[in-house]
Structures are given as structure tokens and as C-alpha cells.
Design a protein around this motif. Structure first.
Motif, PDB file in Angstrom:
ATOM      1  N   UNK A   5       0.836  -1.190   0.000  1.00 11.83           N
ATOM      2  CA  UNK A   5       0.000   0.000   0.000  1.00 11.83           C
ATOM      3  C   UNK A   5       0.876   1.248   0.000  1.00 11.83           C
ATOM      4  N   UNK A   6       0.470   2.224  -0.804  1.00 11.83           N
ATOM      5  CA  UNK A   6       1.197   3.485  -0.876  1.00 11.83           C
ATOM      6  C   UNK A   6       0.205   4.630  -0.795  1.00 11.83           C
ATOM      7  N   UNK A   7       0.178   5.341   0.369  1.00 14.72           N
ATOM      8  CA  UNK A   7       1.005   5.143   1.552  1.00 14.72           C
ATOM      9  C   UNK A   7       0.456   4.008   2.419  1.00 14.72           C
ATOM     10  N   UNK A   8       1.250   3.501   3.388  1.00 12.44           N
ATOM     11  CA  UNK A   8       0.718   2.529   4.342  1.00 12.44           C
ATOM     12  C   UNK A   8      -0.518   3.107   5.027  1.00 12.44           C
ATOM     13  N   UNK A   9      -1.551   2.278   5.198  1.00 12.35           N
ATOM     14  CA  UNK A   9      -2.833   2.770   5.692  1.00 12.35           C
ATOM     15  C   UNK A   9      -3.481   1.680   6.545  1.00 12.35           C
ATOM     16  N   UNK A  10      -3.439   1.850   7.862  1.00 13.59           N
ATOM     17  CA  UNK A  10      -3.977   0.834   8.765  1.00 13.59           C
ATOM     18  C   UNK A  10      -5.470   0.606   8.548  1.00 13.59           C
ATOM     19  N   UNK A  11      -6.214   1.685   8.296  1.00 12.81           N
ATOM     20  CA  UNK A  11      -7.658   1.536   8.114  1.00 12.81           C
ATOM     21  C   UNK A  11      -7.966   0.689   6.880  1.00 12.81           C
ATOM     22  N   UNK A  12      -7.277   0.964   5.781  1.00 16.45           N
ATOM     23  CA  UNK A  12      -7.524   0.200   4.567  1.00 16.45           C
ATOM     24  C   UNK A  12      -7.003  -1.223   4.702  1.00 16.45           C
ATOM     25  N   UNK A  13      -5.891  -1.411   5.392  1.00 16.71           N
ATOM     26  CA  UNK A  13      -5.387  -2.768   5.628  1.00 16.71           C
ATOM     27  C   UNK A  13      -6.422  -3.604   6.367  1.00 16.71           C
ATOM     28  N   UNK A  14      -7.062  -2.991   7.369  1.00 21.43           N
ATOM     29  CA  UNK A  14      -8.103  -3.702   8.121  1.00 21.43           C
ATOM     30  C   UNK A  14      -9.310  -4.002   7.227  1.00 21.43           C
ATOM     31  N   UNK A  15      -9.677  -3.066   6.367  1.00 22.85           N
ATOM     32  CA  UNK A  15     -10.801  -3.278   5.451  1.00 22.85           C
ATOM     33  C   UNK A  15     -10.512  -4.428   4.505  1.00 22.85           C
ATOM     34  N   UNK A  16      -9.305  -4.457   3.929  1.00 24.80           N
ATOM     35  CA  UNK A  16      -8.946  -5.518   2.991  1.00 24.80           C
ATOM     36  C   UNK A  16      -8.933  -6.883   3.671  1.00 24.80           C
ATOM     37  N   UNK A  17      -8.467  -6.914   4.923  1.00 23.83           N
ATOM     38  CA  UNK A  17      -8.462  -8.174   5.663  1.00 23.83           C
ATOM     39  C   UNK A  17      -9.888  -8.612   5.979  1.00 23.83           C
TER      40      UNK A  17
ATOM     41  N   UNK B 198     -12.539  -8.122   4.267  1.00 20.73           N
ATOM     42  CA  UNK B 198     -13.176  -8.612   3.049  1.00 20.73           C
ATOM     43  C   UNK B 198     -12.516  -9.870   2.487  1.00 20.73           C
ATOM     44  N   UNK B 199     -11.414 -10.305   3.095  1.00 21.33           N
ATOM     45  CA  UNK B 199     -10.712 -11.484   2.600  1.00 21.33           C
ATOM     46  C   UNK B 199      -9.885 -11.230   1.362  1.00 21.33           C
ATOM     47  N   UNK B 200      -9.569  -9.952   1.096  1.00 20.39           N
ATOM     48  CA  UNK B 200      -8.789  -9.606  -0.087  1.00 20.39           C
ATOM     49  C   UNK B 200      -7.294  -9.660   0.173  1.00 20.39           C
ATOM     50  N   UNK B 201      -6.865  -9.241   1.356  1.00 19.08           N
ATOM     51  CA  UNK B 201      -5.444  -9.255   1.706  1.00 19.08           C
ATOM     52  C   UNK B 201      -5.291  -9.200   3.225  1.00 19.08           C
ATOM     53  N   UNK B 202      -4.815 -10.301   3.840  1.00 18.61           N
ATOM     54  CA  UNK B 202      -4.453 -11.584   3.225  1.00 18.61           C
ATOM     55  C   UNK B 202      -5.682 -12.255   2.595  1.00 18.61           C
ATOM     56  N   UNK B 203      -5.436 -12.990   1.532  1.00 21.05           N
ATOM     57  CA  UNK B 203      -6.542 -13.591   0.803  1.00 21.05           C
ATOM     58  C   UNK B 203      -7.184 -14.681   1.640  1.00 21.05           C
ATOM     59  N   UNK B 204      -8.511 -14.651   1.732  1.00 21.15           N
ATOM     60  CA  UNK B 204      -9.278 -15.644   2.485  1.00 21.15           C
ATOM     61  C   UNK B 204     -10.606 -15.814   1.765  1.00 21.15           C
ATOM     62  N   UNK B 205     -10.721 -16.882   0.980  1.00 21.20           N
ATOM     63  CA  UNK B 205     -11.915 -17.095   0.167  1.00 21.20           C
ATOM     64  C   UNK B 205     -13.171 -17.180   1.015  1.00 21.20           C
TER      65      UNK B 205
END
Length: 458
Positions: A242-254, A256-263
């Protein structure tokens, strides 16, 4: 679905993730299309090789919309995952503007994009060509090491980098085009270890996939279903920080199972399709800049975006690869070419005394038809302002005549006349290279003003 709070929450989160990932996907689709070739050609080149534009655009050329006649382009898609690459740019004749715009995978333009105005380093001799060059070491995320003397490091947060280089033309003569293509031939892109060992390098051939669609990226991205879009995003996030690093978006992606990937955490296909539709709608209706006298352009919030993901997605949708404001601005306006009876209309653009475009390099005005291609005209005049200085009036003002027919005053025809179509609509782009943004007046540019309709001769 809308009656289920959990599904509504998932839809909102997935919509945010769609907008967040839009620019990244646009960049990737563009990269795939432009690197799908074994050898460089007029529009493509393998990864880590140059695609050099060596001819001027004409009205017959339809592969690129809104082309310019001020510069010749150099493009390269760069992969830094195997280590740094060295970019060499030759020292050019004094007064010739050049810019090497460098973007990360998120479409952020590096503040260290070198130009003739800010080359960032002193030149040194390239012994393989016996020419003076500016040398830049492009490094990816996490790279650590010592660089040899003579290299200026330009660090990137992603391994994928898009180079869009521009070299100024002083006129459209064959001799001038050959001068610029000569400079292009002296540009080099090679691995750091090869550069350090003397620089004798022949890049490997690329690869061609005949099954890869040739659809323009702006269309291809809308054809992706919701699940297809998010599958692409999840795959890219495995190697794109992520550019820039973003804790809020990292939590959102996790979540939703997008990153880390979790089907197991991914929303269902219906939700992802709805998120795609909602995301595209949000991007399309994003609040753009307020027009100034009919001109649309941005002096802030462009080129680099931080965590303003809606703005990043909006710019990617209307003009992927935007420059930083200090490097280039592109005000745009337009109107009807005829009145309701089909009579051609004439317009003027008048810069009052002291209000010509404030630039450290140069400016130009280019006209386009309703399809955003150059306007065919008998005089082959497609842009003005750059190659010949427009004439000024006795009051010091400079008036440009934007109309299909030549002005009655022959003196105005050489440098103050820009032909437009004889039917339909048209647009014009005012290009400012190395603009002095601090000197732009709040109500600048002046309006493109209609005057008495022109009656064609004969």
C-alpha cells in the motif's frame, strides 16, 4: 439484500475497496496491453525496454486520443523485483525541455521525476556511447545497498514503475524530429550490475500472448465483473505494498478477505457485482474541479494522492498517468463548432497584457474534434503558441483566433490562428509545461469567447 444489515455493511465495504483498487487495476491493465510484444514497436515494448514515439501525430492517427505536437514520448514499464535498474538520460542542447515522469503502481507520480529544470544530479560520461548522461538508479521497496558513484537514487514503494518521458520539439521539421529521436536513442535502461560492469547490454526479447484482449483499459475495467475485479485486486495486493501505508484500509482488505486472501471471507458474487456498480457510479460522480471561465483543470490533488482514494480513482478514470502540477497542467474547454443553422462559429482567446501562460518551459494550444482527434485542415495547423510566438496587439494583449476559416488579417494566420472543425463540437487543451503555479490568477485562463459567425468563402 438491502434489508440485511450484514449484507449492507459488506456492500459498503466492498464499494470502498473497489474505489481504492481502481487505479491499481487500471495501471495493471495498461501495463499488460503495452508490454504484450516480443520486440519494441510504435506503441508497445517488453518490460524494462523503451517504446519510443518517433513520429508526429496526424488527424489520421486514431490510436491515441488528444495527442500533442510539442514533445516526442518515451514509455517504459519497469519491473524492479529483480533489483535496481539504471535510467540514463542524455544531456541535451541548452533550452530543450525534457521530463521523465515516473509513477508507482498506484499511479502516484514521484516527486523525484527528473527534468531539464530539476535534473537532480550532475551528468557523467557514458563510455559505451561517449556522451554525457544523467544517471538514475531506480530502486524498489525494501532495497538496501550501496550505489556506485555517479548514480542518483530514485526509490519507489512498488516494484512496478511506469515511465512516461517527454522531450521537447522546437518545430515539426524532419531535422528537428531526427534531433529528438537521436536523444531517444541515447537513453538507456539496464540492470544496475550491468551498468556497474561497463554497461554493455542487450535486453532480452519479450513475450506475446495472442489471447490477451486489445480492449482499451478504460473499457476493459468496466467489463470486469465484480468477482473478476476483486480477484485481480487480491492477486496484485500479494506483491504491491500500500502506498502510503494505511492501517484503516489494511483492516478493510483483511475484513473482506482480499489481503491476506481468504476465500471464506469474500462477499458473494452478487455483492461484489453491486459493489462494482456502486464504485463506478461513485467514481463517475466524484466532485471534480470547479471550472474557471469554462476551463477544467486541477492545480491540487493530482499526480499524487495520499489516502484520497476517490480522487485517485477519478483521475485514473479520466486521465491515467497525471503529472504533478509543477511539471505540467492541461486546462481544457470546448464548445459547438457551428450555430443552430450549421453556420461555422468563430472564437477568440485573449490573454490581457502580462497574462500569457506563466511557464518555465513553454505552452501550447491544441484543438480536437468531437472524437478527441486532431482537426483535419488544409493548412496542417494543429497547435499554436509553442513553435512561433503569437503576435500581440498595440495594448499588449495576445488574441488567438479559434475558428475553421483563416482570419481576414494575414498577419494573424501564421501564429495566432487555430483551426477547428466545420461541424459538430470541438475541444481545446492549453498545455503548460513547468507552469509557475504560484503565478496563476484566480480567474485564469480567460474564457474562450464566441464572436460573429464566420461565413466560409465562396
Amino acid at each position: 439484500m438491502t434489508n440485511d444489515p450484514t449484507q449492507r455493511s459488506q456492500l459498503a465495504e466492498a464499494t470502498d475497496a473497489y474505489v481504492f483498487g481502481y487505479a491499481l487495476i487500471m495501471m495493471e491493465l495498461t501495463r499488460r496491453l503495452q508490454t504484450n510484444t516480443e520486440q519494441p514497436n510504435a506503441t508497445q515494448a517488453p518490460v524494462n525496454q523503451f517504446c519510443q514515439h518517433t513520429t508526429l501525430p496526424t488527424p489520421e492517427m486514431k490510436d491515441v486520443v488528444r495527442p500533442n505536437l510539442d514533445t516526442l514520448y518515451t514509455q517504459a514499464w519497469i519491473d524492479l523485483s529483480a533489483g535496481p535498474l539504471v535510467l540514463e538520460v542524455p544531456v541535451m542542447d541548452e533550452g530543450r525541455y525534457w521530463l521523465m515522469q515516473l509513477m508507482d503502481a498506484w499511479s502516484n507520480t514521484s516527486e523525484q521525476s527528473p527534468s531539464s529544470i530539476t535534473p537532480l544530479t550532475a551528468p557523467n560520461l557514458d563510455p559505451t556511447q561517449d556522451v554525457q548522461v544523467y544517471s538514475y538508479a531506480l530502486t524498489g521497496p525494501g532495497w538496501q545497498g550501496e550505489l556506485p558513484d555517479g548514480l542518483q537514487q530514485v526509490a519507489f514503494p512498488t516494484d512496478t514503475v511506469w515511465l512516461i518521458g517527454r522531450i521537447e520539439l522546437h518545430d515539426t521539421s524532419d531535422a528537428e524530429v531526427q534531433t529528438v529521436t537521436g536523444y531517444q536513442d541515447q537513453m538507456r535502461l539496464l540492470p544496475l550490475d550491468v551498468w556497474a560492469d561497463g554497461g554493455d547490454y542487450t535486453p532480452p526479447a519479450g513475450s506475446y500472448d495472442p489471447t490477451l484482449p486489445t480492449t482499451p483499459p478504460s473499457e476493459a475495467i468496466t467489463r470486469l465483473t465484480g468477482p473478476e475485479f476483486f480477484d485481480e485486486l487480491a492477486a496484485l495486493l500479494t506483491h504491491t505494498p500500500l502506498d502510503p501505508p494505511d492501517d484503516r484500509t489494511s483492516a478493510l482488505l483483511a475484513e473482506l478477505g482480499l489481503h491476506p486472501y481468504d476465500a471464506d471471507r469474500l462477499p458473494d458474487a452478487e455483492t461484489l457485482d453491486l459493489a462494482k456498480a456502486a464504485g463506478l457510479d461513485a467514481i463517475e460522480h466524484h466532485q471534480g474541479p470547479t471550472p474557471v471561465n469554462g476551463w477544467t483543470f486541477m492545480t491540487t490533488g493530482i499526480g499524487t494522492y495520499g489516502t484520497d482514494y476517490p480522487q485517485r480513482a477519478y483521475v485514473a478514470s479520466i486521465g491515467l498517468g497525471a503529472n504533478l502540477p509543477q511539471d505540467a497542467l492541461y486546462p481544457m474547454t470546448g464548445n459547438a463548432a457551428t450555430d443552430g443553422d450549421g453556420t461555422p462559429l468563430a472564437y477568440t482567446l485573449t490573454f490581457p497584457a502580462g497574462q500569457l501562460p506563466p511557464v518555465n518551459a513553454f505552452w501550447s494550444l491544441t484543438a480536437y474534434n468531437s472524437a478527441s482527434f486532431l482537426v483535419d485542415n488544409p493548412e496542417d495547423i494543429y497547435a499554436i503558441g509553442h513553435f512561433a510566438t503569437p503576435l500581440t496587439g498595440t495594448d499588449g494583449a495576445t488574441t488567438l483566433h479559434v475558428q475553421a476559416e483563416a482570419p481576414a488579417d494575414p498577419a494573424m494566420q501564421a501564429a495566432n490562428w487555430l483551426p477547428i472543425p466545420t461541424s459538430g463540437t470541438f475541444t481545446v487543451t492549453l498545455r503548460l509545461y513547468a507552469p509557475q503555479t504560484a503565478d496563476l490568477l484566480p480567474d485564469w485562463p480567460p474564457a474562450l469567447t464566441p464572436v460573429t459567425p464566420v461565413t466560409p468563402e465562396g
